[in-house]
Design an enzyme around this catalytic site. Structure first.
Site, PDB file in Angstrom:
ATOM      1  N   LYS A  40       0.846  -1.195   0.000  1.00 52.26           N
ATOM      2  CA  LYS A  40       0.000   0.000   0.000  1.00 52.26           C
ATOM      3  C   LYS A  40       0.884   1.248   0.000  1.00 52.26           C
ATOM      4  CE  LYS A  40      -4.140   1.770   2.411  1.00 52.26           C
ATOM      5  NZ  LYS A  40      -5.089   1.496   3.523  1.00 52.26           N
ATOM      6  N   CYS A  51      -7.856   0.647  -0.566  1.00 52.68           N
ATOM      7  CA  CYS A  51      -8.684   1.506   0.295  1.00 52.68           C
ATOM      8  C   CYS A  51      -8.351   2.993   0.170  1.00 52.68           C
ATOM      9  CB  CYS A  51      -8.567   1.030   1.752  1.00 52.68           C
ATOM     10  SG  CYS A  51      -9.939   1.612   2.789  1.00 52.68           S
ATOM     11  N   SER A  77     -35.398   1.773  30.751  1.00 55.95           N
ATOM     12  CA  SER A  77     -35.830   2.857  31.626  1.00 55.95           C
ATOM     13  C   SER A  77     -37.212   3.394  31.297  1.00 55.95           C
ATOM     14  CB  SER A  77     -34.825   4.007  31.539  1.00 55.95           C
ATOM     15  OG  SER A  77     -34.875   4.616  30.253  1.00 55.95           O
TER      16      SER A  77
END
Length: 709
Positions: A114, A174, A359
């Site tokens: 890369k 990427c 809750s």
């Protein structure tokens, strides 16, 4: 008949350091690609190890095991008669690289490191790897275990492209797609027709369009076929990698995979005509002029063709038709992304289910609804014959013959909820919690913890002789806050007690993962008690804004046919930690001194736009100037930064949360800021005050002048 070629890319649910499982998924993806007639298969970034190994990439074992996995791929039947683009880390000359390993005809053709590393936001690739130099090519000495299989000793490592008998293939990884000088430009000008991109790209709300636009623009500008592969699923961390593998040609989408899925392996293929690329490029004379002046890449030759032979290339093999891109709405993304993430955590942790303090408010309601969405996905995948989902569901049910057919019934087995009331709780929240649990199907308990709270009060009074009071009973702010925190922290203690013992009460083995339900806006403001029930094992909504959660609940009310959700939308957000009187009901937004919508705005300015106090004021004074004077804007900005500063320490202990928002407050990885501030921000606030006063003076002068005129 043209030059038709079938290509495959995939999304794999890889898991960091799960070499055996990762290998199985890689081989399965190759098998599927081959069955569909593909000659080229592309996989995700670092697919051999899983993308999220983090500091394991600094360990020699990781590199050893990666080569062992690659050896198994090289020996496999699946690897024959195909070109494979495999992602793994490689160490060369004692330097670690994030690489693509290209295999063809049972040999390694190229190791392509890369060039541009991701090193912002959630990514820290420069911590583990070194970027490769553009156009540099060297020789790599293969490990002996690989040499025994391939008969090779040396292979090229570097910025090369692959030349077959009929086309040319180049790799991106990427981040290289997202950079201004992306490699696909120079590769395309040098004749590369097929681009592969292997990614480890995570999900954020409303982010997919950025990725698709970049891929479409890449091929629209330079021409060519772009194969995008991505990881899918939870890799063992806060991120959810959202797949969506795709094939794009000349700016148009040919094939697009799912963005959220419980499938471990998804392969998409398309048959395209290389002549369409050549024709597209030939239309532009200026492209030819630029290509003539582009330095040539070193080519590594593969003596095989990707195109179908003339015998095969008949009327029965047709190019894949173009299609429009598909996007989920943000409400669908919340329903699907965190649900898939929760399923991965549940099945991989080998626990018995989830426990949620319910809750009666919208945050825990949203969390419970996401679990309900997970149960719906499990039932859907089981009905479609997903073997992996069925095996995991049977393990959770403790029955090897079980098949989930009803989301409510499945929720009753793996989802536990509990309403932890006190004398400060209302009948309305208690009933909403009970009704929601009934609709979802969770195993619900309801308790009052007043005796436990009172015992803490009694102990404190016995030790100190002092008896703190709530503010409504005449107590100070300090007393009032301390009494609220007792309840909040006891809920965390009880949550873990019940999470450990409730399965035992039902004769179920294992314990439960505790879910948190604090949203990103409350965390940003610090509107939570440190180590209360916001402290949990994981939190599916910890990076989702209150506004988006409300929209999700409105969507789920109709989509999931849960009318009870409408009651949560209408309810005023309240912590219910103070006594309710005739004149007072606790309200979250009143307590915080700011609205949830404003908090969301502050969060995006602070993180996404990288604004300090003064630049935030400068932006908001223009945006809000028609509705409020500059001094009021200044007060709002200063109030936010004051509370953010004094509560920043709380963010260091936040429960690991699903990453869904660009202003996530995750202190451990995404939002790296100090946690001890000078909360007066004296220099910055003084500048804001001076600017606000000057703006109001100029406004008054302008008004006076207009009156005189």
């Amino acid at each position: 008949m043209g030059h038709l070629v079938t290509l495959a890319t995939c999304s794999l649910n890889q898991w960091a350091m799960d070499f055996e499982g990762n290998l199985e998924r890689i081989l399965e993806s190759i098998r599927i690609a081959k069955e569909k007639g593909a000659k080229l298969r592309v996989g995700p970034e670092l697919e051999v190890t899983g993308y999220g190994c983090q500091d394991h990439f600094l360990e020699g074992d990781t590199y050893l095991h990666s080569w062992e996995v690659l050896a198994e791929i090289l020996k496999s039947e699946e690897a024959k008669d195909m070109i494979l683009d495999i992602g793994m880390p490689v160490m060369h000359k004692s330097v670690k690289y994030n690489c693509r390993v290209i295999i063809a005809e049972g040999k390694i053709v190229l190791i392509r490191p890369k060039i541009f590393l991701a090193n912002d936001g959630n990514y820290r690739e420069l911590r583990f790897f070194t970027p490769w130099t553009t156009r540099k090519v060297e020789q790599y000495y293969l490990p002996r275990m690989i040499s025994k299989i391939t008969g090779q000793t040396l292979v090229p490592i570097g910025d090369c492209v692959i030349s077959t008998l009929d086309t040319c293939v180049g790799c991106e990884t990427c981040e290289e797609l997202f950079t201004p000088a992306s490699p696909h430009i120079a590769m395309g000008l040098d004749g590369v027709e097929i681009f592969t991109n292997s990614s480890g790209s995570h999900h954020e709300l409303r982010k997919l369009n950025t990725r698709i636009d970049l891929i479409k623009a890449a091929t629209q500008k330079v021409g060519g076929i772009y194969l995008y592969a991505n990881q899918q699923g939870c890799d063992g961390d806060r991120l959810y990698y959202d797949g969506c593998a795709m094939i794009v040609m000349n700016g148009d989408i040919i094939a697009q995979g799912s963005q959220f899925s419980l499938r471990d392996v998804e392969v998409i293929t398309a048959t395209v005509d290389l002549e369409d690329v050549r024709s597209y490029r030939a239309r532009m004379v200026s492209r030819g002029m630029q290509a003539e002046n582009t330095p040539a890449y070193q080519r590594q030759e593969v003596k095989m063709a990707l195109t179908h032979s003339y015998i095969e290339d008949d009327i029965h093999i047709r190019p894949t038709k173009l299609r429009a891109p598909f996007y989920h709405t943000s409400e669908e993304e919340i329903a699907l992304g965190p649900a898939c993430w929760l399923w991965d955590y549940l099945r991989r942790s080998k626990t018995a289910g989830y426990f949620l303090p319910l809750s009666g408010g919208i945050d825990s309601c949203a969390t419970a609804t996401i679990v309900a969405s997970m149960c719906r996905l499990v039932v859907k995948e089981a009905a479609e014959g997903n073997r992996h989902v069925l095996e995991d569901a049977r393990r959770l049910a403790g029955d090897q013959n079980y098949t989930p057919t009803d989301p409510r019934e499945f929720a009753g087995r793996i989802f536990y909820t509990c309403y932890m009331g006190t004398s400060n709780s209302s009948n309305e929240t208690r009933q909403r919690a009970k009704d929601l649990a009934g609709v979802i199907g969770s195993y619900h308990t309801d308790l009052d913890m007043d005796t436990v709270v009172k015992s803490i009060h009694t102990l404190f009074t016995f030790v100190t002789g002092k008896s703190p009071k709530y503010k409504v009973h005449g107590g100070s702010t300090t007393e009032n806050l301390a009494l609220q925190n007792i309840q909040a922290r006891l809920r965390m203690l009880l949550a873990y007690l019940f999470a450990q013992l409730l399965p035992w009460c039902r004769n179920v083995s294992g314990n439960l993962l505790v879910l948190g339900s604090a949203n990103v806006d409350e965390s940003l403001r610090g509107y939570l008690t440190k180590y209360d029930c916001s402290s949990a094992d994981i939190n599916p909504i910890g990076a989702i804004s209150k506004r988006d959660l409300k929209r999700f609940i409105a969507y789920a009310e109709k989509k999931f046919e849960m009318p009870i959700l409408g009651d949560f939308l209408d309810a005023v957000p309240t912590a219910e930690l103070e006594p309710i009187t005739k004149d007072y009901v606790q309200s979250d937004e009143v307590d915080m001194g700011m609205s949830y919508d404003d908090l969301s705005h502050y969060g995006r300015l602070r993180k996404v736009s990288r604004c300090g106090p003064y630049s935030m004021f400068s932006k908001l004074v223009h945006e809000w100037g028609d509705d409020m004077p500059p001094t009021e804007v200044a007060t709002k900005v200063k109030r936010f930064f004051f509370y953010y500063s004094i509560n920043r320490h709380k963010l260091t202990t936040l429960t690991p949360a699903y990453h869904a928002e660009a202003y996530s407050t995750d202190d451990n990885r995404f939002d790296l800021r100090p946690f001890l501030y000078n909360a007066s921000w004296k220099w910055q606030f003084n500048k804001i005050d001076k600017q606000a006063q000057e703006l109001e003076r100029l406004t008054r002068e302008k008004e006076l002048n207009s009156q005189v005129d």
